[in-house]
Design a protein around this motif. Structure first.
Motif, mmCIF file in Angstrom:
data_model
loop_
_atom_site.group_PDB
_atom_site.id
_atom_site.type_symbol
_atom_site.label_atom_id
_atom_site.label_comp_id
_atom_site.label_asym_id
_atom_site.label_seq_id
_atom_site.Cartn_x
_atom_site.Cartn_y
_atom_site.Cartn_z
ATOM 1 N N TRP A 33 0.836 -1.202 0.000
ATOM 2 C CA TRP A 33 0.000 0.000 0.000
ATOM 3 C C TRP A 33 0.872 1.254 0.000
ATOM 4 O O TRP A 33 0.569 2.235 -0.683
ATOM 5 C CB TRP A 33 -0.908 -0.017 1.231
ATOM 6 N N PHE A 34 1.976 1.224 0.751
ATOM 7 C CA PHE A 34 2.876 2.370 0.827
ATOM 8 C C PHE A 34 3.572 2.607 -0.513
ATOM 9 O O PHE A 34 3.714 3.745 -0.955
ATOM 10 C CB PHE A 34 3.912 2.147 1.935
ATOM 11 N N LEU A 35 3.982 1.533 -1.183
ATOM 12 C CA LEU A 35 4.691 1.677 -2.452
ATOM 13 C C LEU A 35 3.760 2.112 -3.591
ATOM 14 O O LEU A 35 4.152 2.886 -4.457
ATOM 15 C CB LEU A 35 5.397 0.375 -2.828
ATOM 16 N N ARG A 36 2.553 1.604 -3.619
ATOM 17 C CA ARG A 36 1.626 1.933 -4.691
ATOM 18 C C ARG A 36 0.939 3.273 -4.474
ATOM 19 O O ARG A 36 0.512 3.912 -5.417
ATOM 20 C CB ARG A 36 0.552 0.860 -4.828
ATOM 21 N N GLY A 37 0.757 3.683 -3.261
ATOM 22 C CA GLY A 37 0.044 4.921 -2.979
ATOM 23 C C GLY A 37 -1.459 4.696 -2.985
ATOM 24 O O GLY A 37 -1.950 3.575 -3.061
ATOM 25 N N ASP A 38 -2.188 5.794 -2.927
ATOM 26 C CA ASP A 38 -3.644 5.702 -2.927
ATOM 27 C C ASP A 38 -4.141 5.285 -4.307
ATOM 28 O O ASP A 38 -3.678 5.801 -5.321
ATOM 29 C CB ASP A 38 -4.268 7.056 -2.571
#
Length: 91
Positions: A33-38
């Motif tokens: 989730w942190f790497l892909r973003g919202d």
């Protein structure tokens, strides 16, 4: 001694494996989730009934709804196929 240790690990494996798998999955989920973003917001799809209502509104948008056929001008109030089925002289 090793046989006792392996027997203990085998008997307690579910109690050790589940929390480890849970923590690894949780860390992986948050890292992804942190790497892909919202995620981009998805366009809301209209339901079939909403699409039908929109289509009907577009169909009647250009029509004058105040001009209707008078009941005196209508000769038959029921479909011909239902009431005149057995009357060959009227069909």
């Amino acid at each position: 001694m090793w046989s006792v240790l392996w027997a203990a690990v085998r008997s307690k494996a579910p109690y050790v494996t589940f929390p480890v798998a849970f923590v690894v999955g949780l860390v992986g989920y948050h890292l992804e989730w942190f790497l892909r973003g919202d995620p981009p917001p998805e366009a809301e799809e209209k339901s079939i009934s909403e699409q039908r209502e929109d289509r009907k509104l577009q169909e009647i948008a250009g029509k004058d709804l105040t001009k209707v056929v008078s009941l005196k001008d209508k000769l038959e109030f029921a479909p011909r196929a239902v009431l005149n089925r057995n009357r060959p002289e009227k069909s």
